[in-house]
Design an enzyme around this catalytic site. Structure first.
Site, mmCIF file in Angstrom:
data_model
loop_
_atom_site.group_PDB
_atom_site.id
_atom_site.type_symbol
_atom_site.label_atom_id
_atom_site.label_comp_id
_atom_site.label_asym_id
_atom_site.label_seq_id
_atom_site.Cartn_x
_atom_site.Cartn_y
_atom_site.Cartn_z
ATOM 1 N N ALA A 66 0.882 -1.171 0.000
ATOM 2 C CA ALA A 66 0.000 0.000 0.000
ATOM 3 C C ALA A 66 0.917 1.217 0.000
ATOM 4 O O ALA A 66 2.061 1.141 0.466
ATOM 5 C CB ALA A 66 -0.857 -0.017 1.255
ATOM 6 N N GLY A 112 0.420 -4.912 0.848
ATOM 7 C CA GLY A 112 -0.763 -4.925 -0.011
ATOM 8 C C GLY A 112 -0.524 -5.623 -1.350
ATOM 9 O O GLY A 112 -1.472 -6.109 -1.972
ATOM 10 N N GLU A 135 4.472 -5.296 7.327
ATOM 11 C CA GLU A 135 3.753 -4.216 8.017
ATOM 12 C C GLU A 135 4.213 -3.981 9.454
ATOM 13 O O GLU A 135 4.281 -2.848 9.908
ATOM 14 C CB GLU A 135 2.232 -4.485 8.006
ATOM 15 C CG GLU A 135 1.575 -4.218 6.663
ATOM 16 C CD GLU A 135 1.596 -5.405 5.720
ATOM 17 O OE1 GLU A 135 2.356 -6.354 5.959
ATOM 18 O OE2 GLU A 135 0.851 -5.362 4.726
#
Ligand code: COA
Length: 257
Positions: A66, A112, A135
């Site tokens: 992301a 992502g 993450e």
């Protein structure tokens, strides 16, 4: 339709969706998510599209996650909103559509990016690909379904290791772990994906859509996958594709779906 951050091309029953932000390693910002969502809906509606192949532009990345710059200043509500909206618009959509999809992982598939590949129905990686959910190294957790889909694909112990270490797997390790089905050279990645797509294209799109729904049903809490399978099995009967498939078998010819 013209897109800013993706390229959508149709050729011989295949929709090729290429995430095209190579300067940012194809990171998923909100425009890219929205464009992918639209393109996937369009492809799924188009009866001529029998398979979707998703890949990243250039050789370095499928999708490096992301877009961190977009959410770095978010608070609790906007963080949760980002995950909810993204999952619904793109990741759940890709997993649930009746058109089968192949993620052709051509480089980094992180955060992502790996979550997108995991929402696809089939994954193939090139030898240079690196996959991970980094993450927790950013002080956040996977928010586009990664904690769930990775666990479903590789099992709880391996998922826990990948997520808590924020480590990356090589393509061959990913194959050993069951995260990807095949590994090939970068040059062969699209042709290998097309080979699988060509096998898919011979089969009934109606039956494939019902099979995808039935497989997915087993992963939904509170839904009995066996029940969904029985119902969808029954729903095939009497349809034009069922009649064509069974008639072709009895007439000793190839079906024309
Ligand atoms: N979000 C936003 N921008 C990203 C990005 C992401 N997830 N991943 C890469 N980029 C951008 C970089 O900021 C850089 O932009 P700049 O040239 O304007 O500075 C550009 O893409 C190239 O990346 P760079 O980091 O310089 O490449 P590298 O070869 O040194 O490293 C990675 C490659 C993939 C190891 C590194 O980019 C990385 O760790 N990316 C983030 C991965 C991640 O944590 N993803 C999960 C997000 S939740």
């Amino acid at each position: 339709m013209d897109y800013e951050n993706i390229i959508s091309e149709h050729k011989e029953g295949i929709c090729y969706l290429t995430i095209n932000r190579p300067k940012k390693l194809n990171a998923l910002n909100s425009i890219t998510i929205s464009e992918l969502s639209n393109a996937i809906k369009q492809a799924d509606k188009d009866k001529l599209v029998r398979c979707i192949i998703l890949t990243g532009a250039d050789k370095k990345a499928f999708v490096a996650g992301a877009d961190i710059s977009e959410f770095a200043s978010f608070d609790v509500a906007s963080g949760e909103g980002l995950a909810r909206k993204g999952q619904e618009m793109l990741f759940d959509l890709l997993e649930k559509i009746g058109t089968p999809s192949i993620a052709a992982i051509n480089g980094f598939a992180l955060g992502g990016g790996l979550e997108l590949a995991m929402a696809a129905h089939i994954r193939i990686a090139s030898e240079n690909a690196k996959m991970g959910l980094p993450e927790v190294s950013l002080g956040v957790i996977p928010g586009y379904g990664g904690t769930q889909r990775l666990t479903n694909l590789v099992g709880k112990g391996k998922a826990m290791e990948m997520i808590t270490t924020a480590g990356m797997l090589s393509a061959n390790e990913a194959k050993e772990w069951g995260l990807v089905n095949y590994v090939c050279s970068q040059e062969d990645l699209i042709s290998m994906s097309e080979k699988i797509a060509s096998k898919i294209k011979r089969n009934s799109p109606m039956a494939i859509a019902r099979a995808i729904k039935s497989v997915n049903a087993g992963f939904i809490t509170g839904v009995d996958g066996f029940e969904v399978e029985k119902e969808e099995f029954g729903n095939c009967f009497g349809t034009p594709e069922f009649i064509e498939g069974t008639t072709a078998f009895m007439e000793k010819r190839k079906p024309n779906f």
